[in-house]
Design a protein around this motif. Structure first.
Motif, short mmCIF file in Angstrom:
data_model
loop_
_atom_site.label_atom_id
_atom_site.label_comp_id
_atom_site.label_asym_id
_atom_site.label_seq_id
_atom_site.Cartn_x
_atom_site.Cartn_y
_atom_site.Cartn_z
N SER A 12 20.60 -3.83 44.11
CA SER A 12 20.99 -2.65 43.33
C SER A 12 21.62 -1.60 44.23
CB SER A 12 19.77 -2.06 42.62
OG SER A 12 19.30 -2.94 41.64
N VAL A 13 21.03 -1.38 45.39
CA VAL A 13 21.59 -0.40 46.33
C VAL A 13 22.96 -0.86 46.82
CG1 VAL A 13 21.26 0.63 48.62
CG2 VAL A 13 19.35 0.52 47.02
N MET A 14 23.10 -2.14 47.10
CA MET A 14 24.38 -2.65 47.57
C MET A 14 25.45 -2.52 46.49
SD MET A 14 25.44 -6.29 49.36
CE MET A 14 24.30 -7.18 48.39
N LYS A 15 25.10 -2.77 45.24
CA LYS A 15 26.07 -2.63 44.15
C LYS A 15 26.51 -1.18 44.01
CE LYS A 15 24.62 -6.59 41.39
NZ LYS A 15 23.99 -7.04 40.15
N MET A 16 25.57 -0.24 44.16
CA MET A 16 25.93 1.18 44.08
C MET A 16 26.87 1.55 45.22
SD MET A 16 22.35 2.99 42.78
CE MET A 16 22.20 3.83 44.28
N ASN A 75 30.75 2.93 44.95
CA ASN A 75 31.18 4.14 45.64
C ASN A 75 32.43 3.86 46.48
OD1 ASN A 75 29.80 6.41 44.97
ND2 ASN A 75 28.31 6.26 46.61
N ALA A 76 32.40 2.78 47.23
CA ALA A 76 33.54 2.43 48.08
C ALA A 76 34.79 2.16 47.25
CB ALA A 76 33.20 1.22 48.93
N GLU A 77 34.63 1.50 46.12
CA GLU A 77 35.78 1.24 45.25
C GLU A 77 36.35 2.54 44.70
OE1 GLU A 77 34.36 -1.43 42.25
OE2 GLU A 77 34.45 -3.17 43.58
N GLN A 133 43.96 5.89 47.44
CA GLN A 133 45.21 5.25 47.04
C GLN A 133 46.02 6.16 46.11
OE1 GLN A 133 44.71 1.52 44.98
NE2 GLN A 133 46.59 0.71 45.84
N GLU A 134 45.35 6.81 45.18
CA GLU A 134 46.03 7.72 44.28
C GLU A 134 46.60 8.92 45.04
OE1 GLU A 134 45.06 10.61 40.46
OE2 GLU A 134 43.63 9.05 41.02
#
Length: 66
Positions: A22-26, A30-32, A39-40
């Motif tokens: 769960s922590v890794m998915k969060m 965040n990184a995405e 990029q924007e």
């Protein structure tokens, strides 16, 4: 007793693994989001603005003495 302790250890291990995922998915979300924001930002700014931000002391004064 050995089977009960083993069962508890496996249960705790499973909970720890789920929490870690769960922590890794969060962190990945965040990184995405940060990558998309960068990029924007890079696509919307022009080169002159980037150069001015990198070297703000250049181009601010003009020598009009001839």
């Amino acid at each position: 007793m050995g089977i009960a302790l083993l069962s508890m250890a496996l249960g705790q291990s499973h909970v720890q693994q789920q929490a870690s995922m769960s922590v890794m998915k969060m962190a990945m979300r965040n990184a995405e989001q940060q990558g998309a924001a960068i990029q924007e930002l890079m696509s919307t700014t022009n080169a002159a603005a980037i150069q001015q931000a990198a070297q703000p002391h250049l181009g601010g004064n003009i020598d009009l003495k001839a």
